[in-house]
Scaffold this motif. Structure first.
Motif, PDB file in Angstrom:
ATOM      1  N   GLN A  92      23.213  47.543  68.828  1.00  0.00           N
ATOM      2  CA  GLN A  92      23.743  48.626  68.011  1.00  0.00           C
ATOM      3  C   GLN A  92      24.311  48.104  66.689  1.00  0.00           C
ATOM      4  O   GLN A  92      24.164  48.736  65.643  1.00  0.00           O
ATOM      5  CB  GLN A  92      24.835  49.397  68.775  1.00  0.00           C
ATOM      6  N   ILE A  93      24.953  46.939  66.768  1.00  0.00           N
ATOM      7  CA  ILE A  93      25.515  46.341  65.562  1.00  0.00           C
ATOM      8  C   ILE A  93      24.411  45.893  64.606  1.00  0.00           C
ATOM      9  O   ILE A  93      24.477  46.120  63.389  1.00  0.00           O
ATOM     10  CB  ILE A  93      26.408  45.140  65.927  1.00  0.00           C
ATOM     11  N   ALA A  94      23.388  45.261  65.157  1.00  0.00           N
ATOM     12  CA  ALA A  94      22.361  44.638  64.331  1.00  0.00           C
ATOM     13  C   ALA A  94      21.313  45.612  63.798  1.00  0.00           C
ATOM     14  O   ALA A  94      20.719  45.369  62.737  1.00  0.00           O
ATOM     15  CB  ALA A  94      21.666  43.529  65.121  1.00  0.00           C
ATOM     16  N   ARG A  95      21.063  46.707  64.513  1.00  0.00           N
ATOM     17  CA  ARG A  95      19.923  47.570  64.199  1.00  0.00           C
ATOM     18  C   ARG A  95      19.872  48.024  62.735  1.00  0.00           C
ATOM     19  O   ARG A  95      18.833  47.865  62.076  1.00  0.00           O
ATOM     20  CB  ARG A  95      19.904  48.778  65.140  1.00  0.00           C
ATOM     21  N   PRO A  96      20.937  48.590  62.161  1.00  0.00           N
ATOM     22  CA  PRO A  96      20.834  49.032  60.762  1.00  0.00           C
ATOM     23  C   PRO A  96      20.638  47.884  59.782  1.00  0.00           C
ATOM     24  O   PRO A  96      19.930  48.034  58.772  1.00  0.00           O
ATOM     25  CB  PRO A  96      22.157  49.769  60.521  1.00  0.00           C
ATOM     26  N   LEU A  97      21.245  46.745  60.068  1.00  0.00           N
ATOM     27  CA  LEU A  97      21.078  45.574  59.203  1.00  0.00           C
ATOM     28  C   LEU A  97      19.636  45.065  59.270  1.00  0.00           C
ATOM     29  O   LEU A  97      19.048  44.672  58.248  1.00  0.00           O
ATOM     30  CB  LEU A  97      22.047  44.463  59.625  1.00  0.00           C
ATOM     31  N   MET A  98      19.067  45.073  60.467  1.00  0.00           N
ATOM     32  CA  MET A  98      17.691  44.635  60.649  1.00  0.00           C
ATOM     33  C   MET A  98      16.725  45.559  59.915  1.00  0.00           C
ATOM     34  O   MET A  98      15.780  45.101  59.259  1.00  0.00           O
ATOM     35  CB  MET A  98      17.346  44.586  62.140  1.00  0.00           C
ATOM     36  N   GLN A  99      16.965  46.862  60.023  1.00  0.00           N
ATOM     37  CA  GLN A  99      16.063  47.811  59.366  1.00  0.00           C
ATOM     38  C   GLN A  99      16.130  47.669  57.852  1.00  0.00           C
ATOM     39  O   GLN A  99      15.101  47.745  57.161  1.00  0.00           O
ATOM     40  CB  GLN A  99      16.423  49.237  59.766  1.00  0.00           C
ATOM     41  N   GLU A 100      17.317  47.465  57.328  1.00  0.00           N
ATOM     42  CA  GLU A 100      17.472  47.296  55.878  1.00  0.00           C
ATOM     43  C   GLU A 100      16.691  46.078  55.398  1.00  0.00           C
ATOM     44  O   GLU A 100      15.989  46.136  54.379  1.00  0.00           O
ATOM     45  CB  GLU A 100      18.954  47.146  55.530  1.00  0.00           C
ATOM     46  N   LEU A 101      16.789  44.971  56.138  1.00  0.00           N
ATOM     47  CA  LEU A 101      16.073  43.761  55.739  1.00  0.00           C
ATOM     48  C   LEU A 101      14.570  43.938  55.917  1.00  0.00           C
ATOM     49  O   LEU A 101      13.780  43.508  55.068  1.00  0.00           O
ATOM     50  CB  LEU A 101      16.566  42.562  56.553  1.00  0.00           C
TER      51      LEU A 101
END
Length: 264
Positions: A92-101
């Motif tokens: 949950q923490i990583a998902r938005p950061l991963m999508q942005e990258l």
């Protein structure tokens, strides 16, 4: 199951172990199996196999397809996977950061978990214009031929690393020396650059890098990876642009998880 993972048989409940072995016969490339094929894979006698198949079917872990005349994984396995994924706050923490990258590099960003001699995808972010094949969450991935696998093996204790190398040599004679050379390259990259390269060993058309979390979570090791096609403009800027962004992503996740043990 590798030799490093074979438990003391006196501690096993035989019926449960046999049932799990049946479930392990299925894979992303073999998800439709006849009773005969399952029997050949497990070596179970027909009467025993029949009872176990009936029990697994009753609990929805497999089902028999009349259309295919074969067994397929059941929805019950999805129910079992839900709490596993839910407890992984890191997703949950990583998902938005991963999508942005992933959108920025027009490629793919992966969160991978390693335990013992297995690694599998836990989260996958696909860039809007990415041409890279998107695997399913839960699919196992190669340890020896990927940047993610080398990041993983370099992160685990020396005794487990040696055990993996012994198993690798037994399964693929002659490959240990090659892999140890790749591991040393990865260790040097981690020490000097902060990421591992894939050297295009798994897919010649894909450039990939990986960054591990600096500490395990409950004895599970976590790696983030970024992949782009070799023919893309993004491939030319992996070292100077994509790698620093991936490292920043990982450090941000580590900070969000908390210190010193990434309690979740």
């Amino acid at each position: 199951m590798s030799t490093s993972e074979i438990p003391d048989e006196s501690k096993l409940v035989s019926a449960l172990a046999r049932g799990i072995n049946i479930l392990n016969c299925f894979s992303p490339v073999q998800y439709e199996l006849s009773a005969k094929e399952i029997g050949e894979k497990t070596g179970l006698p027909k009467p025993t196999l029949s009872r176990l198949l009936e029990t697994l079917s009753e609990y929805g872990l497999i089902r028999y397809s009349d259309r295919l005349s074969k067994y397929v994984p059941g929805a019950g396995l999805l129910n079992l996977s839900a709490p596993v994924l839910q407890r992984m706050t890191i997703r949950q923490i990583a998902r938005p950061l991963m999508q942005e990258l992933a959108d920025y590099i027009s490629g793919q960003v992966q969160l991978v978990m390693g335990s013992k001699s297995k690694m599998c995808y836990v989260e996958i972010a696909q860039g809007a214009n990415s041409k890279i094949y998107r695997p399913e969450v839960g699919v196992r991935m190669s340890i020896s031929r990927t940047s993610t696998g080398r990041a993983y093996i370099n992160s685990i204790p020396a005794e487990f690393r040696e055990r993996y190398l012994i198993d690798l040599e037994k399964k693929y004679p002659g490959q240990r020396a090659w892999f140890e050379e790749r591991l040393q390259d990865a260790a040097n990259d981690l020490a000097t650059l902060g990421f591992c390269r894939g050297h295009r060993d798994f897919h010649r058309e894909i450039d990939a890098i990986a960054v591990p979390l600096r500490k395990p979570i409950d004895n599970e090791y976590w790696m983030f990876a970024a992949s782009v096609p070799v023919y893309s403009e993004e491939s030319k800027r992996i070292d100077e642009d994509i790698a620093p962004r991936l490292i920043t992503l990982v450090r941000t996740v580590e900070s969000s998880l908390g210190n010193p043990n990434y309690s979740i």
